[in-house]
Design a protein around this motif. Structure first.
Motif, PDB file in Angstrom:
ATOM      1  N   LEU B 299       0.835  -1.200   0.000  1.00 55.61           N
ATOM      2  CA  LEU B 299       0.000   0.000   0.000  1.00 55.61           C
ATOM      3  C   LEU B 299       0.872   1.254   0.000  1.00 55.61           C
ATOM      4  CD1 LEU B 299      -2.806   1.269   0.261  1.00 55.61           C
ATOM      5  CD2 LEU B 299      -2.568   1.111   2.725  1.00 55.61           C
ATOM      6  N   PHE B 300       1.920   1.214   0.823  1.00 58.27           N
ATOM      7  CA  PHE B 300       2.790   2.377   0.927  1.00 58.27           C
ATOM      8  C   PHE B 300       3.478   2.661  -0.401  1.00 58.27           C
ATOM      9  CE2 PHE B 300       6.695   4.593   2.185  1.00 58.27           C
ATOM     10  CZ  PHE B 300       6.123   5.645   2.857  1.00 58.27           C
ATOM     11  N   VAL B 301       3.997   1.604  -1.039  1.00 57.79           N
ATOM     12  CA  VAL B 301       4.695   1.801  -2.306  1.00 57.79           C
ATOM     13  C   VAL B 301       3.751   2.373  -3.361  1.00 57.79           C
ATOM     14  CG1 VAL B 301       5.858   0.612  -4.203  1.00 57.79           C
ATOM     15  CG2 VAL B 301       6.409   0.027  -1.852  1.00 57.79           C
ATOM     16  N   VAL B 302       2.528   1.800  -3.432  1.00 55.24           N
ATOM     17  CA  VAL B 302       1.589   2.262  -4.463  1.00 55.24           C
ATOM     18  C   VAL B 302       1.173   3.713  -4.208  1.00 55.24           C
ATOM     19  CG1 VAL B 302      -0.704   1.918  -5.429  1.00 55.24           C
ATOM     20  CG2 VAL B 302       0.725  -0.042  -4.931  1.00 55.24           C
ATOM     21  N   THR B 303       0.818   4.045  -2.962  1.00 55.64           N
ATOM     22  CA  THR B 303       0.408   5.430  -2.703  1.00 55.64           C
ATOM     23  C   THR B 303       1.577   6.375  -2.908  1.00 55.64           C
ATOM     24  OG1 THR B 303       0.669   4.898  -0.375  1.00 55.64           O
ATOM     25  CG2 THR B 303      -1.552   5.236  -1.129  1.00 55.64           C
ATOM     26  N   PHE B 304       2.793   5.933  -2.554  1.00 54.26           N
ATOM     27  CA  PHE B 304       3.958   6.794  -2.746  1.00 54.26           C
ATOM     28  C   PHE B 304       4.101   7.171  -4.217  1.00 54.26           C
ATOM     29  CE2 PHE B 304       8.434   7.762  -3.368  1.00 54.26           C
ATOM     30  CZ  PHE B 304       8.692   8.605  -2.293  1.00 54.26           C
ATOM     31  N   ILE B 305       3.964   6.173  -5.091  1.00 58.01           N
ATOM     32  CA  ILE B 305       4.112   6.442  -6.524  1.00 58.01           C
ATOM     33  C   ILE B 305       2.995   7.379  -7.003  1.00 58.01           C
ATOM     34  CG2 ILE B 305       4.029   5.399  -8.811  1.00 58.01           C
ATOM     35  CD1 ILE B 305       5.321   2.885  -7.464  1.00 58.01           C
ATOM     36  N   VAL B 306       1.763   7.097  -6.557  1.00 56.65           N
ATOM     37  CA  VAL B 306       0.634   7.934  -6.980  1.00 56.65           C
ATOM     38  C   VAL B 306       0.834   9.379  -6.515  1.00 56.65           C
ATOM     39  CG1 VAL B 306      -1.810   8.364  -6.561  1.00 56.65           C
ATOM     40  CG2 VAL B 306      -1.050   6.083  -7.149  1.00 56.65           C
ATOM     41  N   LEU B 307       1.264   9.545  -5.256  1.00 54.78           N
ATOM     42  CA  LEU B 307       1.443  10.898  -4.723  1.00 54.78           C
ATOM     43  C   LEU B 307       2.623  11.599  -5.387  1.00 54.78           C
ATOM     44  CD1 LEU B 307       0.750  10.166  -0.969  1.00 54.78           C
ATOM     45  CD2 LEU B 307      -0.694  11.439  -2.543  1.00 54.78           C
ATOM     46  N   LEU B 308       3.654  10.795  -5.744  1.00 57.60           N
ATOM     47  CA  LEU B 308       4.798  11.363  -6.449  1.00 57.60           C
ATOM     48  C   LEU B 308       4.336  11.975  -7.774  1.00 57.60           C
ATOM     49  CD1 LEU B 308       7.793  11.118  -5.507  1.00 57.60           C
ATOM     50  CD2 LEU B 308       8.087   9.415  -7.281  1.00 57.60           C
ATOM     51  N   ILE B 309       3.521  11.218  -8.504  1.00 57.23           N
ATOM     52  CA  ILE B 309       2.993  11.723  -9.773  1.00 57.23           C
ATOM     53  C   ILE B 309       2.158  12.974  -9.508  1.00 57.23           C
ATOM     54  CG2 ILE B 309       1.477  11.210 -11.723  1.00 57.23           C
ATOM     55  CD1 ILE B 309       2.218   8.236 -11.333  1.00 57.23           C
ATOM     56  N   ALA B 310       1.321  12.914  -8.451  1.00 58.79           N
ATOM     57  CA  ALA B 310       0.450  14.047  -8.140  1.00 58.79           C
ATOM     58  C   ALA B 310       1.265  15.313  -7.914  1.00 58.79           C
ATOM     59  CB  ALA B 310      -0.383  13.729  -6.902  1.00 58.79           C
ATOM     60  N   ARG B 311       2.270  15.217  -7.055  1.00 59.63           N
ATOM     61  CA  ARG B 311       3.079  16.399  -6.724  1.00 59.63           C
ATOM     62  C   ARG B 311       3.823  16.904  -7.953  1.00 59.63           C
ATOM     63  NH1 ARG B 311       0.800  18.839  -2.718  1.00 59.63           N
ATOM     64  NH2 ARG B 311       0.145  17.286  -1.215  1.00 59.63           N
ATOM     65  N   TYR B 312       4.313  15.953  -8.775  1.00 59.48           N
ATOM     66  CA  TYR B 312       5.045  16.356  -9.958  1.00 59.48           C
ATOM     67  C   TYR B 312       4.137  17.134 -10.906  1.00 59.48           C
ATOM     68  CZ  TYR B 312       7.769  16.145 -14.194  1.00 59.48           C
ATOM     69  OH  TYR B 312       8.437  16.501 -15.331  1.00 59.48           O
ATOM     70  N   MET B 313       2.922  16.627 -11.108  1.00 60.98           N
ATOM     71  CA  MET B 313       1.985  17.301 -12.000  1.00 60.98           C
ATOM     72  C   MET B 313       1.613  18.674 -11.455  1.00 60.98           C
ATOM     73  SD  MET B 313       1.636  15.307 -14.467  1.00 60.98           S
ATOM     74  CE  MET B 313       0.261  14.995 -15.528  1.00 60.98           C
TER      75      MET B 313
END
Lengths: 288, 323
Positions: B299-313
C-alpha cells in the motif's frame, strides 16, 4: 447558423446547471453527515460518559478514553512541534533554493497524504516490537507508541506551515537584523519566529485537528484499555479507537456511546479548524 | 611618512564573532537534523514495513501478489482480493468524485456570485475536516441501509445493461464495494475540488476575456481555455485524491463487509488492503501478521508512486507561472 447558436446555448445551460447540482450534492452530504452525527450523538449524551470508564461497557462512559486521547494528543504535539518548527525553519531559511531543501519539501508533501495505517505499522515495527523485546513482554503496546504514530501525522502539517509562514516574513526584516551584526540563529529565533508566531501557532492547531481524529495509527500502537491510566508505558484507550470498537459491535447501547464519542470528536475537530480559519483567514496555505 | 593608523579590532569583538559563527553552525546543524527526520520518516516507513513483511514477501514472492487464497488457519496468504478491493473502490471513488469536484470548482470560480464563494467553498472544505471514523459510522448506520433500499432498483435498471450489467447484480446487502466507493468519493471530493478551484483561479483573466470577447459561452471558456491551461495541475489534483482513497481505512472498513471472495458484482462484500490490516492485525500471529505488514508495504509503495505523480503534475503549473 442560429441552430448552432441555440445548441451552444443549450450545452452551456446544461453544463452550468450540472455544476450547480454538483455543488448541491457536496453540500447535501456535508449536512447529511453532520446532521446524523449531531442527532445520534446528542441523544446519547449523558453525565456518565464523563465520569465512568469503558470497563462498565453499556453502563459505563468514556472518561478513560477522553483522558487517553487528551494525553496522547498532547504528547504527540510535544514530539512533533519542536521537530516540525525547526525542520520548517531549515527549509525556509537555509534551504529555500537548494536541492536538498526542494526534495525535503517535496517528500514532506507526500508524507502529508501518506496512508495513516501504514504509519501505524511503521511505529509498530520500530517502537512496539523493540519495546516488547527489551522488556521481555512486560511493555508492548503503549501510549508512547501511540503518540509517536500521531506525531508522524502532525509533523508534515507543522513543517509546511512553518516553511510557508517564514517565507512570508519580509526580507527587509532579515536585512535590518543582519546589518546590526545579529548572528543568524538569533535573527531566526528572536525576529523571524516572532514575526511568524501566529502563523506557526495556526500550523500547530491544524496539526492537532488532524491527529485528534485519527484512528488507524492507534490500533496497533496504543491498542486500547478498558481502565483508566495515565502512564505512557501502558496500553491506553483513546476516543477514536473506542468509537471504532463500539461501532463494530452489534449492540445498540454501545453504538449510542460510540455516537456520543463521535459527536465530541467532531465538535472538537471542527471547532479547531474553524478557529484556525478565523485566526488566519488572510494568509492562506493549502493542505491538500 | 605619515601612517594612517587603523584602529585595531578590539579583541573581544573578534572573539564574539567567532562564538557567533560557532553557534550559527550548531544551530544550522540542529535544523538540518530535524529536516532530515522528515526524510527518515518516509524512508523508515518503507523499510520497516518491508522488514516486518519479509517472511511473506521473500518466501512467497509473486505468489503473494497473484494468489486469491487468504486462509490464516492454513497459513495461506494471497493478496489478490485486498489489492483488487483497494483498486476497485478507489476507481469507483474517482469516477464519481472527479466530475462532481469539477462541477464544484466550476461553480465556485465562474458561476457563483461573489458573496457565495467564500462560505460555500469553506463548507465543502469542512468535509475534509470531518474525521474518517465519522464517515465510517455514518456509512455503516445510515448509508448502508440507504444503499440496500435502492439496490433492488439498481438490479432492475443498470443490472440489465449488457456487459456492465453483471457489476450491478447481487443481493441488496447494502454492504460492498460500490458502497465503499461512494463513501470514499465523498471523502476525497473536497481534496480534488479545492485543488481544481485554486488552479482555475490562476488562469490569467486576459485569456478568458479574449475568449469571451470572441463570443464564447461560459462553458466553452472553461472547457477550451481554463481546462487546457490547468491540465497538469488538474491531473495532479485527481492523483492526490486517488492517493487519499487508496490509503483510507476507517471510512471503508465497516462498509466493505470483509470478504475475501472475488466476485464480478460491485454489490457483493469485499475487502481492501487497509481494512484487512485494521480488521485482523490485533488477532494475527506470526506469518499472518507478517502478511498484513507486507500488505502495508504494498500500500505504501503504491500510494507513494501515486502521490509522487500528483506532486510532480502540480509542480508543472507552478513552474509555468514562474513560481
Amino acid at each position: 447558423m442560429s441552430a448552432v447558436y441555440a445548441r451552444r446555448r443549450v450545452v452551456n445551460v446544461i453544463a452550468l446547471g450540472l455544476s450547480g447540482l454538483a455543488t448541491l450534492i457536496g453540500l447535501i452530504f456535508l449536512v447529511w453527515i453532520l446532521e446524523i452525527t449531531v442527532q445520534h450523538g446528542f441523544s446519547a449524551m449523558k453525565p456518565a460518559l464523563f465520569t465512568k470508564i469503558t470497563a462498565y461497557q453499556a453502563d459505563g462512559g468514556l472518561v478513560n478514553a477522553i483522558v487517553g486521547s487528551l494525553e496522547m494528543d498532547l504528547m504527540a504535539l510535544l514530539i512533533c512541534t519542536p521537530i516540525g518548527v525547526l525542520a520548517g525553519t531549515y527549509l525556509a531559511e537555509y534551504a529555500s533554493s537548494t536541492r536538498l531543501g526542494a526534495s525535503i519539501r517535496f517528500l514532506n508533501d507526500i508524507l502529508l497524504s501518506a496512508p495513516s495505517i501504514v504509519l501505524g505499522l511503521f511505529v509498530y515495527v520500530i517502537v512496539v516490537l523493540p519495546m516488547t523485546e527489551l522488556t521481555h513482554g512486560r511493555i508492548s503496546f503503549s501510549a508512547f507508541a501511540g503518540s509517536v504514530a500521531l506525531a508522524l501525522i502532525g509533523l508534515p502539517v507543522i513543517v509546511r506551515t512553518t516553511d510557508e509562514m517564514l517565507r512570508l516574513v519580509p526580507g527587509t526584516l532579515r536585512e535590518a537584523a543582519l546589518s546590526l551584526g545579529v548572528p543568524q540563529w538569533k535573527l531566526t529565533v528572536q525576529v523571524l519566529m516572532r514575526a511568524a508566531f501566529s502563523g506557526i501557532l495556526t500550523g500547530v492547531l491544524l496539526a492537532l485537528a488532524r491527529l485528534a481524529g485519527e484512528t488507524a495509527p492507534l490500533l496497533f500502537t496504543a491498542f486500547g484499555n478498558n481502565f483508566m491510566t495515565v502512564n505512557p508505558l501502558n496500553k491506553m484507550a483513546s476516543l477514536p479507537q473506542t468509537i471504532y470498537q463500539y461501532t463494530g459491535i452489534a449492540d445498540a447501547a454501545l453504538n449510542a456511546i460510540a455516537w456520543a464519542g463521535a459527536l465530541l470528536i467532531t465538535l472538537f475537530v471542527l471547532a479547531l479548524s474553524l478557529l484556525t480559519r478565523i485566526m488566519f483567514s488572510r494568509k492562506k496555505v493549502s493542505y491538500e | 611618512m605619515s601612517a594612517i593608523s587603523a584602529e585595531p579590532i578590539p579583541r573581544d569583538t573578534e572573539h564574539r564573532s567567532r562564538t557567533d559563527a560557532r553557534h550559527d553552525f550548531i544551530f544550522r546543524l540542529i535544523l538540518r537534523f530535524c529536516a532530515l527526520l522528515v526524510l527518515a520518516a518516509l524512508l523508515g516507513a518503507a523499510l520497516a514495513t518491508l522488514w516486518g513483511g519479509r517472511d511473506v514477501l521473500f518466501k512467497d514472492g509473486l505468489h503473494f501478489l497473484l494468489s486469491s487464497e487468504w486462509n490464516p488457519v492454513e497459513n495461506q496468504f494471497g493478496a489478490l482480493a485486498p489489492i483488487a478491493g483497494t483498486l476497485i473502490t478507489s476507481l469507483i471513488a474517482l469516477m464519481l468524485a472527479v466530475p462532481v469536484s469539477f462541477g464544484i470548482a466550476l461553480f465556485l470560480t465562474e458561476i457563483a456570485p461573489n458573496w457565495m464563494r467564500g462560505p460555500v467553498s469553506a463548507a465543502i472544505e469542512l468535509l475534509a475536516a470531518i474525521p474518517s471514523i465519522i464517515y465510517g459510522m455514518w456509512g455503516l448506520f445510515v448509508f448502508v441501509p440507504f444503499m440496500s433500499s435502492i439496490e433492488p432498483t439498481l438490479n432492475d435498471t443498470l443490472g440489465n445493461i449488457p456487459v456492465i450489467g453483471a457489476l450491478f447484480q447481487g443481493p441488496p446487502l447494502g454492504l460492498g464495494l460500490l458502497t465503499a466507493g461512494i463513501v470514499l468519493a465523498v471523502m476525497i471530493l473536497p481534496f480534488i475540488s479545492s485543488v481544481m478551484r485554486e488552479v482555475f483561479q490562476t488562469v490569467p483573466a486576459r485569456l478568458k476575456e479574449s475568449s469571451y470577447a470572441l463570443g464564447s459561452t461560459t462553458w466553452e471558456v472553461v472547457w477550451d481555455i481554463v481546462l487546457p491551461y490547468t491540465r497538469s495541475a488538474v491531473i495532479g489534483g485527481i492523483f492526490l485524491g486517488l492517493g487519499r482513497a487508496l490509503g483510507e481505512t476507517m471510512a471503508v472498513t465497516f462498509v466493505l463487509g470483509n470478504s475475501y471472495n472475488l466476485t464480478a458484482s460491485l454489490l457483493m462484500p469485499g475487502t481492501s488492503i487497509s481494512s484487512s490490516i485494521a480488521n485482523e492485525f490485533n488477532e494475527a500471529t506470526e506469518l499472518h501478521r507478517s502478511a498484513l505488514i507486507a500488505l502495508g508495504f504494498l500500500l505504501f509503495v503504491v500510494t507513494f508512486i501515486v502521490l509522487l505523480i500528483a506532486r510532480y503534475m502540480l509542480r508543472q503549473l507552478a513552474r509555468k507561472e514562474g513560481r
